[in-house]
Design an enzyme around this catalytic site. Structure first.
Site: not given
Ligand code: GAR
Length: 216
Positions: A112, A146
């Protein structure tokens, strides 16, 4: 070395964290191998990369299921088909049902883009900038039902600069994500800690949990 554990990666988009995990698993000494990459979106860019690496991929389009439960059951079946033992969510933007989370309890982790418990949910970089914080970062945690809760395995901190936009901050955090995710997954699959409820206990005195990578 003990057997490499089979990991399934769940994605919804770009897949840069997935890519970092795939790269880490190329080292024969890395304790996990990537058994399958699954996307809930047919157009996820990450799927092309995984395919090109010769990794098994599956598209399970959530839009073709009538309920969240039916989608999660199909996901579960796909993970079982590939003999997956641990699941790494890497930009997987679906809320999961309680029964899916329960069936992977203590075997599923997520990354996250914030220093949890701060900024759960979406638009973490925009919200951090708006609040004027000087430190931001990312977290790898065990998944609980959650959203964005669960025992924290690792966090990486990054500075927030006065000149930052949401984009420049996201880029700095993403670099840190690519460093901590492979480390955190390795700790999980190699049994470096026990999970008792919401508490992680390292199995060796050399390991301090959560792993914190400081800002520099
Ligand atoms: C990343 O920054 C990850 O931490 C976030 O989405 C992006 C995906 O990038 N995840 C969330 O927000 C989950 N709640 P990626 O597809 O290049 O790994």
């Amino acid at each position: 070395m003990s057997r490499r554990r089979k990991v399934g990666i769940l994605i919804s988009g770009r897949g840069s964290n997935m890519q970092a995990l795939i790269e880490a698993a190329k080292d024969p000494n890395y304790p996990a191998e990537i058994a399958v990459v699954i996307s809930n979106r047919p157009d996820a860019k990450g799927i092309d990369f995984a395919r090109a690496q010769g990794i098994a991929t599956e598209i399970i389009d959530h839009k073709s299921f009538e309920s969240r439960g039916a989608f999660d059951r199909a996901l579960d079946a796909a993970l079982e088909r590939h003999d997956v033992e641990f699941v790494a969510c890497a930009g997987f933007m679906r809320v999961m049902t309680e029964s899916f989370v329960a069936s992977w309890r203590d075997r599923m982790i997520n990354i996250h883009p914030s220093l949890l418990p701060a900024y759960k949910g979406l638009h973490t970089h925009e919200r951090a900038l708006k609040d004027g914080v000087t430190r931001h970062g990312c977290t790898v945690h065990v998944v609980r039902s959650d959203v964005d809760t669960g025992p924290i395995i690792a966090q990486a901190r990054v500075p927030v600069l006065k000149s930052d936009t949401a984009e420049t901050l996201a880029e700095r955090v993403l670099d840190a994500e690519h460093k901590i995710y492979p480390r955190a997954l390795a700790l999980l699959v190699s049994g470096a800690f026990r999970i008792e409820g919401e508490k992680l206990t390292a199995t060796s005195p050399d390991i301090k949990l959560p792993v914190i990578i400081p800002a520099h």
